[in-house]
Design a protein around this motif. Sequence first.
Motif, PDB file in Angstrom:
ATOM      1  N   VAL A  26       0.847  -1.197   0.000  1.00  0.00           N
ATOM      2  CA  VAL A  26       0.000   0.000   0.000  1.00  0.00           C
ATOM      3  C   VAL A  26       0.879   1.241   0.000  1.00  0.00           C
ATOM      4  O   VAL A  26       1.796   1.382   0.806  1.00  0.00           O
ATOM      5  CB  VAL A  26      -0.933   0.009   1.226  1.00  0.00           C
ATOM      6  CG1 VAL A  26      -1.669   1.334   1.340  1.00  0.00           C
ATOM      7  CG2 VAL A  26      -1.918  -1.146   1.125  1.00  0.00           C
ATOM      8  N   GLY A  27       0.586   2.151  -0.922  1.00  0.00           N
ATOM      9  CA  GLY A  27       1.360   3.383  -1.012  1.00  0.00           C
ATOM     10  C   GLY A  27       0.549   4.471  -1.689  1.00  0.00           C
ATOM     11  O   GLY A  27      -0.684   4.387  -1.782  1.00  0.00           O
ATOM     12  N   ALA A  28       1.223   5.487  -2.162  1.00  0.00           N
ATOM     13  CA  ALA A  28       0.550   6.624  -2.782  1.00  0.00           C
ATOM     14  C   ALA A  28      -0.327   6.165  -3.941  1.00  0.00           C
ATOM     15  O   ALA A  28       0.130   5.452  -4.841  1.00  0.00           O
ATOM     16  CB  ALA A  28       1.569   7.642  -3.271  1.00  0.00           C
ATOM     17  N   PHE A  57      -6.461   4.443   9.027  1.00  0.00           N
ATOM     18  CA  PHE A  57      -5.499   5.517   9.273  1.00  0.00           C
ATOM     19  C   PHE A  57      -4.116   5.165   8.738  1.00  0.00           C
ATOM     20  O   PHE A  57      -3.421   6.030   8.192  1.00  0.00           O
ATOM     21  CB  PHE A  57      -5.416   5.830  10.772  1.00  0.00           C
ATOM     22  CG  PHE A  57      -6.730   6.207  11.398  1.00  0.00           C
ATOM     23  CD1 PHE A  57      -7.682   6.928  10.686  1.00  0.00           C
ATOM     24  CD2 PHE A  57      -7.028   5.834  12.710  1.00  0.00           C
ATOM     25  CE1 PHE A  57      -8.898   7.272  11.252  1.00  0.00           C
ATOM     26  CE2 PHE A  57      -8.247   6.179  13.281  1.00  0.00           C
ATOM     27  CZ  PHE A  57      -9.187   6.893  12.557  1.00  0.00           C
ATOM     28  N   GLU A  58      -3.709   3.914   8.886  1.00  0.00           N
ATOM     29  CA  GLU A  58      -2.387   3.525   8.400  1.00  0.00           C
ATOM     30  C   GLU A  58      -2.321   3.602   6.877  1.00  0.00           C
ATOM     31  O   GLU A  58      -1.318   4.056   6.309  1.00  0.00           O
ATOM     32  CB  GLU A  58      -2.034   2.126   8.882  1.00  0.00           C
ATOM     33  CG  GLU A  58      -0.670   1.620   8.422  1.00  0.00           C
ATOM     34  CD  GLU A  58       0.502   2.459   8.923  1.00  0.00           C
ATOM     35  OE1 GLU A  58       1.586   2.392   8.305  1.00  0.00           O
ATOM     36  OE2 GLU A  58       0.329   3.191   9.930  1.00  0.00           O
ATOM     37  N   ALA A  59      -3.381   3.175   6.196  1.00  0.00           N
ATOM     38  CA  ALA A  59      -3.403   3.280   4.737  1.00  0.00           C
ATOM     39  C   ALA A  59      -3.339   4.741   4.312  1.00  0.00           C
ATOM     40  O   ALA A  59      -2.620   5.103   3.364  1.00  0.00           O
ATOM     41  CB  ALA A  59      -4.668   2.616   4.186  1.00  0.00           C
ATOM     42  N   PHE A  60      -4.084   5.598   4.997  1.00  0.00           N
ATOM     43  CA  PHE A  60      -4.085   7.036   4.718  1.00  0.00           C
ATOM     44  C   PHE A  60      -2.705   7.629   4.935  1.00  0.00           C
ATOM     45  O   PHE A  60      -2.206   8.418   4.129  1.00  0.00           O
ATOM     46  CB  PHE A  60      -5.116   7.701   5.627  1.00  0.00           C
ATOM     47  CG  PHE A  60      -5.529   9.092   5.221  1.00  0.00           C
ATOM     48  CD1 PHE A  60      -5.704   9.437   3.894  1.00  0.00           C
ATOM     49  CD2 PHE A  60      -5.772  10.060   6.198  1.00  0.00           C
ATOM     50  CE1 PHE A  60      -6.111  10.714   3.531  1.00  0.00           C
ATOM     51  CE2 PHE A  60      -6.171  11.334   5.843  1.00  0.00           C
ATOM     52  CZ  PHE A  60      -6.339  11.665   4.515  1.00  0.00           C
ATOM     53  N   ARG A  61      -2.063   7.229   6.011  1.00  0.00           N
ATOM     54  CA  ARG A  61      -0.727   7.722   6.354  1.00  0.00           C
ATOM     55  C   ARG A  61       0.285   7.367   5.266  1.00  0.00           C
ATOM     56  O   ARG A  61       1.242   8.103   5.011  1.00  0.00           O
ATOM     57  CB  ARG A  61      -0.309   7.126   7.697  1.00  0.00           C
ATOM     58  CG  ARG A  61       0.884   7.781   8.354  1.00  0.00           C
ATOM     59  CD  ARG A  61       1.084   7.244   9.770  1.00  0.00           C
ATOM     60  NE  ARG A  61       0.058   7.736  10.688  1.00  0.00           N
ATOM     61  CZ  ARG A  61      -0.856   6.992  11.281  1.00  0.00           C
ATOM     62  NH1 ARG A  61      -0.884   5.683  11.054  1.00  0.00           N
ATOM     63  NH2 ARG A  61      -1.739   7.524  12.095  1.00  0.00           N
ATOM     64  N   ARG A  62       0.046   6.240   4.597  1.00  0.00           N
ATOM     65  CA  ARG A  62       0.950   5.790   3.537  1.00  0.00           C
ATOM     66  C   ARG A  62       0.611   6.392   2.172  1.00  0.00           C
ATOM     67  O   ARG A  62       1.249   6.052   1.187  1.00  0.00           O
ATOM     68  CB  ARG A  62       0.928   4.255   3.459  1.00  0.00           C
ATOM     69  CG  ARG A  62       1.595   3.591   4.659  1.00  0.00           C
ATOM     70  CD  ARG A  62       1.485   2.083   4.593  1.00  0.00           C
ATOM     71  NE  ARG A  62       2.187   1.470   5.713  1.00  0.00           N
ATOM     72  CZ  ARG A  62       3.200   0.610   5.597  1.00  0.00           C
ATOM     73  NH1 ARG A  62       3.642   0.265   4.401  1.00  0.00           N
ATOM     74  NH2 ARG A  62       3.777   0.100   6.660  1.00  0.00           N
ATOM     75  N   GLY A  63      -0.419   7.221   2.127  1.00  0.00           N
ATOM     76  CA  GLY A  63      -0.734   7.927   0.894  1.00  0.00           C
ATOM     77  C   GLY A  63      -1.824   7.312   0.054  1.00  0.00           C
ATOM     78  O   GLY A  63      -2.057   7.742  -1.080  1.00  0.00           O
ATOM     79  N   ALA A  64      -2.517   6.307   0.596  1.00  0.00           N
ATOM     80  CA  ALA A  64      -3.561   5.637  -0.167  1.00  0.00           C
ATOM     81  C   ALA A  64      -4.818   6.497  -0.266  1.00  0.00           C
ATOM     82  O   ALA A  64      -5.037   7.411   0.531  1.00  0.00           O
ATOM     83  CB  ALA A  64      -3.907   4.301   0.495  1.00  0.00           C
TER      84      ALA A  64
END
Length: 241
Positions: A11-13, A29-36
Amino acid sequence: MLTVDYDLLGVGAGTKVIDVGCGAGRHTFEAFRRGADVIGFDQSVSDLNDVDEILQAMKEQGEVPASAKGEAVKGDALDLPYADGTFDCVIASEILEHVPADDKAISELVRVLKPGGSLAITVPRWLPEKICWVLSDEYHANEGGHIRIYRADELRDKVLAHGLTLTHTHHAHALHSPYWWLKCAVGTEKNSHPAVTAYHKLLVWDMMSRPWLTRTAEAALNPLIGKSVALYFRKPPAADA
């Protein structure tokens, strides 16, 4: 406290992610933090209001890449309001044990996943969960509670029947198993019990400080008494489907 290993999902931008049954939003939140571009999906309005508030705060405080998008959506996991093949990554963490029609839920998770995409499912592991059920009816016999105990191979086969490939498995949260056994033994609502309070403080310290001692202990114990089992799948690319 994450149960899903995001490094295994890539998972990334720009990755399109849906966290089905997101609850309080930890995986969203973790996915969002990684730019998803992530959707936290749940049927609880109160949980989703909190998730939306935190997503907005993360954006305002610059905790996520500028391109990332986060949204909280209410709905039914048995009837996801998205077209076939919408998401690069689908996450369903600790929800299937609550769902009577789990085969239907799994079908929906697979349906909205893009060809070539990744699916991560986590559920309570059979042995730690079985001990909880033996110790306490109160633990599971309540509205919205756990209605089944999965064996990992049973859940795996339910997903493989849809044509996906299993890519990885692991166990997580071994230090949480004794905590829940303790709560079941003394009464799940007795949060002020001295032993429960003391163990809870240990878990909070572990989550906040992540000391070497407890991280090493949990890594060693996860294969034996990990509270959750995580399974990762890949949907065949369109050309192979």
